[in-house]
Design a protein around this motif. Structure first.
Motif, PDB file in Angstrom:
ATOM      1  N   UNK A 223      -6.427 -20.343  30.381  1.00 51.59           N
ATOM      2  CA  UNK A 223      -6.158 -20.807  29.011  1.00 51.59           C
ATOM      3  C   UNK A 223      -6.091 -19.591  28.094  1.00 51.59           C
ATOM      4  N   UNK A 224      -5.416 -19.763  26.982  1.00 46.20           N
ATOM      5  CA  UNK A 224      -5.273 -18.663  26.028  1.00 46.20           C
ATOM      6  C   UNK A 224      -6.614 -18.396  25.340  1.00 46.20           C
ATOM      7  N   UNK A 225      -7.192 -17.193  25.509  1.00 49.34           N
ATOM      8  CA  UNK A 225      -8.492 -16.923  24.879  1.00 49.34           C
ATOM      9  C   UNK A 225      -8.438 -17.014  23.361  1.00 49.34           C
ATOM     10  N   UNK A 226      -7.234 -16.876  22.800  1.00 44.76           N
ATOM     11  CA  UNK A 226      -7.129 -16.908  21.338  1.00 44.76           C
ATOM     12  C   UNK A 226      -6.752 -18.280  20.798  1.00 44.76           C
ATOM     13  N   UNK A 227      -6.715 -19.283  21.688  1.00 44.77           N
ATOM     14  CA  UNK A 227      -6.457 -20.655  21.223  1.00 44.77           C
ATOM     15  C   UNK A 227      -7.748 -21.215  20.631  1.00 44.77           C
ATOM     16  N   UNK A 228      -7.641 -22.064  19.600  1.00 40.58           N
ATOM     17  CA  UNK A 228      -8.880 -22.622  19.033  1.00 40.58           C
ATOM     18  C   UNK A 228      -9.532 -23.610  19.996  1.00 40.58           C
ATOM     19  N   UNK A 229     -10.806 -23.394  20.276  1.00 40.99           N
ATOM     20  CA  UNK A 229     -11.567 -24.315  21.125  1.00 40.99           C
ATOM     21  C   UNK A 229     -12.258 -25.348  20.251  1.00 40.99           C
ATOM     22  N   UNK A 230     -12.729 -24.905  19.099  1.00 42.33           N
ATOM     23  CA  UNK A 230     -13.485 -25.776  18.193  1.00 42.33           C
ATOM     24  C   UNK A 230     -12.922 -25.613  16.791  1.00 42.33           C
TER      25      UNK A 230
END
Ligand code: AMP
Length: 573
Positions: A223-230
């Motif tokens: 997954x993209x580490x810079x995608x928003x998780x929260x």
């Protein structure tokens, strides 16, 4: 959304969660080099990570290691290493790392079937439960952004949050699901957690366990580490809640830095009764899942029960807020005994009064280790695990974090001088969701997040002291008064249990200092005596002009005093 230059290196790094890689002494043991604590080319920063790690660290390699991967990948890798190990006991339910991993995979498959795609926002509302964690992991694995919602929100607040965050579906416990159904938003809701009344009551959508059965688990892909998780919403002690997108890299670096500093390992047992909808409590779950360790969590805080459970589970680490330490210290000595076996008692989320720190130290056999953070910037600062614990000091920036004390224009100030605490590093978010104006005010150039907290670096120890919040600063007759300084003096009085200080409008001074005081039960506290006590210890402009005796102070769910809601009591008659 503003995107400050964090300079986070993009190169891949080995998985950082294995304790084997955390051997502290692999580099130079030269820890007392003055350059670690001296002004750099861009002003005074406090890059003292080596003191936490017990060794020198290359900042670029460290940042790469802290931010590597994504939460679903890292959690799944840890579960694969210890699938049968107990991960969580929440209230009375046990769940292993392998079971959580399986539920995450099945839940992600189900969410995909419901049309949830990466970037969609999923509400997660309610008290802590094993289902809460299952739903959280499922949503993350599906690539969604989780919007946590406190079980204390009212129907109107929940509806406003759903609207503001534009959520497409919800996981909600019994009570929040009822509120969402009442709001008739048409939002699809899946129920999590226990269902009091054996399934009776208003139908609010299927239960999580029903939707998980019959799904083929989806593995945790890259997954993209810079995608928003929260997408978190600030607790709003000042002003309206603001949307804070936190990426996988933000969350991973925040908790991994603390895990390194606190020597977290697979045999640790965490105990806490913090809400999982706030980063403090959720961070404990992250650490547990990443380390393959165990946590015993309570959805409600009852001091005696927490201590008993800690003893039964042979807990090694406690997370708590100062208001919890206050109640824990009220337990009889025998009730406290199980907590004396902890290797680490952590305090954060609100100021720990030095007198309370000492009482907790006597009760637990160790001074709580203070840590300081914000939703926006993660876990930023912590006292040294191996170092002396100084009541009133939150310690040094955690690995990867840069800290600066600055004047209102963002110019760095030398040690000893008070100013705003600025933070930079991979833990720090990229900017608020919403109007550009909000985002602009959040950073000074260079990616320095303005915490809104006031503090100073104590010159002798290099530790950070928090002195208050900018918005709570009282300006009386042109002089700045920090409420905390006055509260600490009032709390030294033997008749004062706790105190809160705020400014009241004054025709003469602009604002004048007022204090709300909770007396020690049975003690004779009188306002004139308390004002005299302050006058003997503080400059006259800092002394309260009025003292109100009250039964309790207004606090939010994490025990933070809501100073901005303090009002004089109505005049009788
Ligand atoms: P939140 O975003 O809800 O985590 O709140 C963050 C705020 O809590 C900070 O900006 C501080 O004002 C306060 N806070 C957090 N940790 C501490 C601490 N150890 N000491 C004093 N204040 C703290």
């Amino acid at each position: 959304m503003a995107s400050p230059p964090h300079g986070r290196p993009r190169r891949a790094a080995p998985a950082p969660d294995s304790p084997a890689q955390d051997s502290p002494a692999q580099d130079s043991p030269e820890l007392d080099s003055p350059e670690l604590d001296s002004p750099g080319p861009d002003g005074w920063t406090l890059d003292s990570w080596s003191r936490h790690l017990g060794r020198r660290a290359d900042p670029a390699a460290l940042a790469a290691r802290l931010t590597a991967g994504s939460l679903p990948e890292a959690v799944s890798a840890a579960a694969a290493a210890a699938p049968r190990r107990l991960a969580l006991r929440i209230d009375d339910e046990d769940v292993t790392h392998g079971e959580l991993d399986d539920a995450a995979g099945r839940g992600a498959a189900w969410l995909h079937g419901q049309g949830v795609r990466p970037g969609h926002r999923v509400l997660l509302a309610g008290a802590g439960s094993a289902d809460f964690v299952r739903a959280y992991l499922a949503a993350l694995r599906a690539g969604a952004t989780v919007v946590p919602a406190s079980p204390m929100l009212t129907a109107a607040e929940l509806a406003a949050l759903c609207e503001q965050a534009q959520v497409t579906m919800a996981f909600a416990d019994h009570s929040s699901a009822g509120l969402l159904a009442g709001a008739a938003s048409g939002l699809p809701v899946t129920r999590i957690g226990p269902h009091p009344g054996g399934g009776t009551g208003r139908p609010c959508g299927p239960a999580l366990r029903e939707v998980l059965s019959g799904q083929d688990p989806v593995p945790a892909g890259p997954a993209d580490p810079d995608a928003p998780a929260i997408l978190a919403y600030t607790s709003g002690t000042t002003g309206l809640p603001k949307g804070v997108p936190l990426t996988h890299a933000n969350l991973l670096s925040s908790i991994r830095a603390a895990m390194l500093a606190w020597r977290w390992n697979g045999s640790d047992v965490l105990v806490h009764a913090l809400p999982l909808t706030h980063q403090h409590g959720l961070g404990g779950v992250h650490a547990t899942l990443l380390a393959g360790s165990r946590a015993v969590l309570c959805s409600r805080f009852e001091p005696a029960r927490l201590a008993r459970l800690a003893g039964q589970a042979r807990a090694t680490i406690l997370f708590a807020v100062p208001a919890m330490y206050q109640r824990l210290t009220g337990l009889p000595r025998a009730g406290l005994a199980p907590l004396r076996g902890l290797r680490l008692a952590v305090s954060g989320s609100a100021p720990l009064d030095p007198a309370l720190a000492r009482r907790a130290g006597a009760a637990l056999g160790q001074l709580p280790l203070e840590r300081y953070g914000t939703t926006e910037s993660g876990l930023g600062v912590s006292a040294l695990y191996d170092g002396p614990r100084v009541a009133g000091s939150v310690g040094r920036p955690l690995p990867g974090v840069r800290l600066r004390i600055a004047d209102p224009d963002g110019r760095p100030l030398p040690p000893g001088e008070p100013g705003e605490i600025l933070l930079a590093g991979p833990q720090v978010f990229g900017g608020y969701l919403g109007p550009a104006g909000q985002a602009g005010q959040a950073f000074h150039p260079g990616g320095w997040f303005r915490t809104g907290d006031l503090g100073r670096i104590e010159p002798a120890s290099g530790g950070v002291e928090i002195t208050g919040r900018i918005k709570e600063l009282i300006i009386s007759g042109g002089f700045n008064v920090t409420p905390r300084e006055v509260e600490l003096v009032l709390e030294q009085h033997p008749a004062v249990s706790e105190a809160a200080v705020a400014g009241l409008p004054s025709a003469r001074w602009g604002e004048e200092v007022a204090a709300w005081v909770v007396p020690v039960p049975g003690a004779a506290a009188d306002p004139a005596g308390l004002i005299a006590h302050a006058r003997a210890r503080l400059a006259v402009y800092k002394c309260p002009k009025q003292v109100f005796l009250v039964d309790s102070l207004p606090r939010n769910s994490l025990g933070k005093v809501l100073r901005r809601t303090l009002r004089p009591p109505p005049v009788p008659g």
